[in-house]
Design an enzyme around this catalytic site. Structure first.
Site, short mmCIF file in Angstrom:
data_model
loop_
_atom_site.label_atom_id
_atom_site.label_comp_id
_atom_site.label_asym_id
_atom_site.label_seq_id
_atom_site.Cartn_x
_atom_site.Cartn_y
_atom_site.Cartn_z
N GLY A 21 0.81 -1.21 0.00
CA GLY A 21 0.00 0.00 0.00
C GLY A 21 0.84 1.25 0.00
O GLY A 21 1.79 1.38 0.78
N GLY A 23 -0.42 4.48 0.38
CA GLY A 23 -1.16 5.61 0.91
C GLY A 23 -0.28 6.42 1.84
O GLY A 23 0.95 6.34 1.79
N PHE A 24 -0.90 7.19 2.72
CA PHE A 24 -0.12 8.03 3.63
C PHE A 24 0.80 7.20 4.51
O PHE A 24 1.96 7.55 4.71
CB PHE A 24 -1.07 8.86 4.50
CG PHE A 24 -1.76 9.97 3.77
CD1 PHE A 24 -1.06 11.08 3.35
CD2 PHE A 24 -3.11 9.89 3.49
CE1 PHE A 24 -1.69 12.11 2.66
CE2 PHE A 24 -3.76 10.92 2.81
CZ PHE A 24 -3.05 12.02 2.39
N GLY A 25 0.31 6.10 5.06
CA GLY A 25 1.12 5.28 5.95
C GLY A 25 2.27 4.60 5.23
O GLY A 25 3.42 4.68 5.65
N VAL A 89 -2.13 -7.92 -4.27
CA VAL A 89 -1.81 -8.94 -3.28
C VAL A 89 -2.96 -9.95 -3.21
O VAL A 89 -4.14 -9.58 -3.16
CB VAL A 89 -1.58 -8.30 -1.89
CG1 VAL A 89 -1.35 -9.38 -0.84
CG2 VAL A 89 -0.40 -7.35 -1.94
N GLU A 180 -18.74 17.18 3.67
CA GLU A 180 -18.04 17.93 2.63
C GLU A 180 -18.71 17.76 1.27
O GLU A 180 -18.84 18.73 0.50
CB GLU A 180 -16.58 17.48 2.58
CG GLU A 180 -15.79 17.93 3.82
CD GLU A 180 -14.44 17.24 3.96
OE1 GLU A 180 -13.66 17.67 4.83
OE2 GLU A 180 -14.18 16.26 3.23
N ASP A 310 -5.61 2.80 8.20
CA ASP A 310 -6.99 2.34 8.29
C ASP A 310 -7.09 0.82 8.40
O ASP A 310 -8.17 0.29 8.71
CB ASP A 310 -7.79 2.79 7.07
CG ASP A 310 -8.02 4.29 7.04
OD1 ASP A 310 -7.93 4.91 8.12
OD2 ASP A 310 -8.28 4.83 5.96
N ALA A 326 -5.64 10.61 8.17
CA ALA A 326 -4.35 10.67 7.48
C ALA A 326 -3.18 10.97 8.42
O ALA A 326 -2.13 10.32 8.32
CB ALA A 326 -4.42 11.70 6.35
#
Length: 427
Positions: A21, A23-25, A89, A180, A310, A326
């Site tokens: 992954g 993403g941010f992490g 994966v 939003e 997450d 995030a």
């Protein structure tokens, strides 16, 4: 750890860190390991990193996808120890320490699982066809097409009942994404496209936000939730709380109390489910599918595996549940990198501790709420903070100041230039 035993058997081989992954992490973990004596493989089924906090702007025609996404290879191009694989994966062999993808088997000494989450319909997967969720660029462009096509079809039809249904937009879920989206759709209808049509008055569009709980933005203090609701209502959004969706089809939604809302454009923002990581590594999970990890972000019995973002259900070293936001994912990514450093040096890392920098949600132009603990803001001051926070994270992560300023100018002028209908919603 076994990684150190492997090194003693082969002193020339560096530990291999596999990150699932981007993403941010995952990216923060890879970037934190840039100068470490390890080899890194980043696996993601897409070739881009997405700045998800602004994804709703793509869905409501405020931004184009390229403004909030960047190729993973470009981000890591200066990291000589990092290899990027675009692959999916399928499973993880924890006994053999190997990730199985559609094309290969990838051995690892350390594994960081940061595969994020997807939207869930709480067992009603048939609703997905009629109420798309918002997690990817494909989701955002599909929702954008639905919203804009609704206005276009309302312009050409002479059927009054159909026109009313086309100009009714329902957002399900009163969390930050739902709030939003609802605010942005209302602004799009009332401020942006109102001058573009001749046969309809887009400012009469009905925008309904449905929340099953008693308040929108339930993770914020109740006073801010109520202020957010008032700001939404000022924009013309109807907020329906304490009423879950009982059914959803091509005609609209039916609520638990029997109320039917006819709509040709329903958007789902009501819940998330973690990726299949818990099944891959055969670890216990919570009801949302998040892997139950300890305060060092390890699943039971696997000190070489770190589950972050997450994908993880975490209670940190201070005994606080870590939210799925995030900033938390970025902090966990950096922590996992430090823990790998420590393990290679023969040290045990201190438990992860989350630093809460506050909670933000924007409602619309010059309208937002912000919770910083003792300091709570709403309205224009909170909106300014929201803008500066996103400027910091977007530019600091991608160095795209020019693009962000271009977005900001359009935002201040009430103009949404990305009003393109593509794909299945073309006439």
């Amino acid at each position: 750890m076994d990684a150190k035993r492997d090194q003693r058997g082969d002193p020339e081989r560096r530990p291999h860190v596999v990150i699932l992954g981007a993403g941010f992490g995952g990216l923060n973990a890879a970037m934190s390991l840039r100068r470490a004596p390890v080899d890194i493989t980043v696996v993601d089924r897409r070739n881009y990193h997405l700045f998800q906090p602004l994804l709703y702007q793509v869905a409501t025609a405020g931004l184009s996808p390229a403004q909030i996404a960047m190729p993973i290879r470009r981000i890591l191009s200066q990291h000589s120890n990092a290899t990027v694989l675009m692959d999916r994966v399928e499973s993880v062999d924890t006994a053999a320490r190997c990730v199985v993808t559609g094309a290969r088997r990838i051995a690892y000494d350390y594994l960081i699982v940061a595969t994020g989450a997807r939207h869930t319909y709480f067992g009603n997967d048939a609703w997905a066809e009629h109420a798309p969720g918002l997690k990817t660029i494909a989701d955002a462009t599909a929702i954008r097409g639905r919203i804009l096509a609704a206005f276009e079809m309302a312009e050409v039809t002479d059927d009054v009942a159909l026109r009313k249904r086309l100009l009714t937009f329902v957002v399900v879920g009163g969390g930050p994404t739902g709030v939003e989206l609802a605010g942005a759709i209302a602004e799009l209808a009332r401020n942006t496209v109102v001058r573009d049509f001749r046969r309809i008055d887009s400012s009469t569009a009905r925008v309904v936000l449905v929340e099953a709980g008693p308040l929108i933005l339930p993770t914020m203090p109740s006073c801010l939730s109520k202020k957010a609701q008032r700001q939404l209502e000022k924009l013309g959004v109807e907020v329906v709380c304490g009423n879950a969706v009982a059914d959803c089809d091509e005609s609209g939604v039916r609520l638990a109390n029997g109320t039917e809302i006819g709509s040709a454009c329903v958007v789902w923002a009501a819940g998330v489910m973690a990726s299949l990581a818990a099944k891959w590594i055969r670890a216990p999970a919570d009801r949302a599918g998040r892997v139950l990890v300890n305060a060092r972000l390890n699943p039971p019995g696997h000190g070489e595996i770190f589950v972050i973002g997450d994908t993880a259900s975490v209670v940190d070293g201070a005994g606080r549940p870590v939210p799925g936001v995030a900033p938390a994912a970025k902090q966990m990514g950096r922590y996992a990198a430090r823990a790998i450093f420590d393990d290679m040096a023969g040290r045990q890392s201190a438990p992860f501790r989350y630093r809460d920098y506050g909670n933000l949600a924007t409602i619309g132009r010059k309208a937002a709420v912000a919770d910083f603990g003792r300091a709570r803001l709403s309205g224009y001051p909170a909106w300014l903070v929201w803008n500066f926070a996103h400027l910091w994270f977007l530019v600091g992560f991608r160095n795209r100041l020019v693009v962000f300023l271009d977005w900001a100018v359009a935002y201040f002028r009430n103009d949404r230039a990305a009003r393109l209908i593509t794909g299945q919603h073309e006439a």
